[in-house]
Design a protein around this motif. Structure first.
Motif, short mmCIF file in Angstrom:
data_model
loop_
_atom_site.label_atom_id
_atom_site.label_comp_id
_atom_site.label_asym_id
_atom_site.label_seq_id
_atom_site.Cartn_x
_atom_site.Cartn_y
_atom_site.Cartn_z
N LEU A 37 0.86 -1.18 0.00
CA LEU A 37 0.00 0.00 0.00
C LEU A 37 0.90 1.23 0.00
O LEU A 37 1.69 1.43 0.93
N LEU A 38 0.79 2.06 -1.03
CA LEU A 38 1.74 3.14 -1.25
C LEU A 38 1.11 4.52 -1.03
O LEU A 38 -0.03 4.77 -1.42
N THR A 39 1.91 5.39 -0.42
CA THR A 39 1.60 6.81 -0.29
C THR A 39 2.75 7.57 -0.94
O THR A 39 3.90 7.42 -0.53
N LYS A 42 5.70 5.27 -2.01
CA LYS A 42 6.42 4.45 -1.03
C LYS A 42 5.46 3.96 0.05
O LYS A 42 4.40 4.56 0.27
N VAL A 43 5.86 2.88 0.74
CA VAL A 43 5.11 2.47 1.92
C VAL A 43 5.42 3.42 3.07
O VAL A 43 6.48 4.04 3.12
N ARG A 44 4.49 3.55 4.00
CA ARG A 44 4.73 4.38 5.18
C ARG A 44 5.57 3.64 6.21
O ARG A 44 6.34 4.25 6.96
N SER A 45 5.41 2.32 6.26
CA SER A 45 6.17 1.47 7.17
C SER A 45 6.02 0.03 6.69
O SER A 45 5.30 -0.25 5.72
N ASP A 46 6.69 -0.90 7.39
CA ASP A 46 6.57 -2.31 7.03
C ASP A 46 5.14 -2.81 7.17
O ASP A 46 4.78 -3.83 6.56
N ALA A 47 4.32 -2.12 7.94
CA ALA A 47 2.93 -2.54 8.13
C ALA A 47 2.12 -2.42 6.84
O ALA A 47 1.03 -3.00 6.73
N GLY A 163 14.65 -7.03 -3.39
CA GLY A 163 14.88 -5.90 -4.29
C GLY A 163 13.62 -5.13 -4.58
O GLY A 163 13.62 -3.89 -4.62
N LEU A 164 12.52 -5.85 -4.78
CA LEU A 164 11.24 -5.19 -4.99
C LEU A 164 10.85 -4.36 -3.77
O LEU A 164 10.41 -3.21 -3.89
N ALA A 165 11.02 -4.95 -2.59
CA ALA A 165 10.64 -4.26 -1.36
C ALA A 165 11.44 -2.98 -1.16
O ALA A 165 10.89 -1.94 -0.76
N ARG A 166 12.74 -3.02 -1.46
CA ARG A 166 13.57 -1.82 -1.32
C ARG A 166 13.06 -0.69 -2.21
O ARG A 166 13.07 0.48 -1.84
#
Length: 422
Positions: A37-39, A42-47, A163-166
């Motif tokens: 879930l992107l803002t 980027k994600v706001r956190s790992d959550a 790599g995707l997560a980064r």
């Protein structure tokens, strides 16, 4: 409807089901679906990362439902309530990762968007150009002028899920590796005079190798019972556990924090969903006193109800391998009956011991979600050979849904359930 890469389409449904699918077969790796879930990209956190080990977003808008095998195919499903997505979230990336292999080895890879209310297909994208990628963004849901749309993406990553997560702002903890140790310096030995040797007799033929204990892992999750010598007699399935307490993980390993109840009086219940070759289905468990039978259908028997977790006792289930042809599939599971609210802080080992073969065992990963039910192993009949698949999947029941119904829905058993007690 089929889509080309880069195409987009309006999504009129309030709640959608995202199905990631592929064809199975020899050498095809396992695939896992996930959502970010992107803002502002980027994600706001790992959550904001939803996947099999963190299956529910805090907002309740995105849920990982799990895998369902059908004839020759597997689907891994996410449910997205678009009306419940937080206003700050503008995009939901729909990704896939292959377990230890490249997507070039995954035939028929596709993603479908379905109306959760009626099941109508709203969008479909088939990936046909994968090669060495080990992670893929297949599509994304995004807001545009007050409505939601789906875009077919098809972007691969050879650096895997990490790599995707980064790329989307998740901090990935890299494993530490020891510095290489230089080899010892070679020192020449003094020459030794040659001496005549007596002829050496040819060695006798070695006896056939006996099966040895197999430990299943995420990288090597399945084994044939026949290769372990388990073709007849009784097979005991044992669950034993210890209570451990560890500090909370940090970095990418941080998950939903757990509010654990005291472990005094902890009661875990081993059980099994079964489907026989004649189409009959049911459950063996202590709840409802459904202990099964070893010498008549379902040829599965639950020995008793243990609260110690000791290796010598623990929870035991016995399967009669003299009736292999009667089985279509068996799902071994464990639930928490009382004494704790989740499996967090519990170290458990599952051992399958055929009467006439070598044992199979595996450990459960650390539980990092509020789960009170875990699918342990799926045993399927593959042409008369039972194949044991390590599942080790912690499931999180929806509010008001029992652990057993959660298992049923995840694995598509289709039973009718009524309240029970033991």
């Amino acid at each position: 409807m089929g889509m080309l890469k880069g195409a987009n389409i309006r999504i009129p449904a309030q709640v959608v089901r995202i199905e990631l699918g592929w064809r199975t077969g020899p050498g095809v790796p396992d695939v896992d679906a996930s959502a970010l879930l992107l803002t502002a990209g980027k994600v706001r956190s790992d959550a904001d990362f939803v996947f099999y080990n963190q299956p529910l977003h805090a907002s309740g808008a995105v849920r990982h439902e799990g895998k369902r095998p059908t004839a020759g195919t597997v689907t891994d499903t996410l449910t997205v309530d678009l009306g419940a997505v937080e206003p700050a979230v503008g995009r939901i990336v729909l990704a896939a990762s292959a377990d230890g292999a490249a997507f070039g080895q995954v035939p028929g890879l596709h993603i479908r968007v379905l109306d959760a209310a009626g099941g109508a297909e709203l969008a479909r994208f088939d990936s046909r150009d994968a090669t060495v990628e080990t992670a893929f963004v297949l599509g994304e849901l995004y807001r545009r002028q007050g409505e939601w749309k789906f875009r077919a993406v098809g972007q691969g990553y050879s650096s895997g899920l990490a790599g995707l997560a980064r790329d989307y702002g998740i901090t990935v903890d890299e494993p530490r590796t020891a510095a290489p140790v230089p080899p010892p310096r070679a020192v020449p030995s003094p020459p030794v005079p040659a001496t005549p040797r007596a002829p050496v007799p040819a060695p006798a033929a070695a006896p056939p190798a006996r099966p040895v204990r197999v430990t299943l892992t995420k990288d090597a999750p399945a084994v044939s019972l026949a290769k372990q010598g388990g073709t007849s007699g009784a097979m005991r399935v044992n669950l034993n556990w210890q209570q451990v307490h560890k500090p909370a993980a940090t970095g990418w390993g941080r998950r939903l924090s757990q509010a654990m109840a005291a472990y005094s009086g902890l009661d875990l219940d081993l059980g099994a969903l079964f489907e026989l070759s004649d189409g009959s289905k049911g459950v063996v468990q202590a709840l409802g006193n459904s202990f099964g039978s070893l010498h008549q259908p379902p040829y599965i028997h639950l020995d008793g109800d243990d609260r110690t977790g000791a290796v010598e006792s623990g929870e035991n289930l016995t399967i009669n391998l003299d009736h292999i042809d009667a089985f279509r599939r068996i799902l071994v599971f464990v639930t928490i009956y009382e004494g704790a609210s989740s499996f967090a802080g519990l170290h458990a080992t599952v051992t399958l011991q055929p009467q006439r073969g070598a044992p199979i065992d595996f450990q459960l990963d650390e539980c990092t979600v509020p789960s009170n039910v875990c699918a342990l192993a799926l045993i399927t009949n593959n042409g008369g050979d039972l194949v044991v698949q390590r599942e080790a999947r912690y499931l999180v029941p929806a509010r008001g849904v029992s652990p057993q119904v959660t298992l049923d829905r995840t694995y598509g058993w289709g039973l009718k359930w009524t309240p029970g007690r033991k």
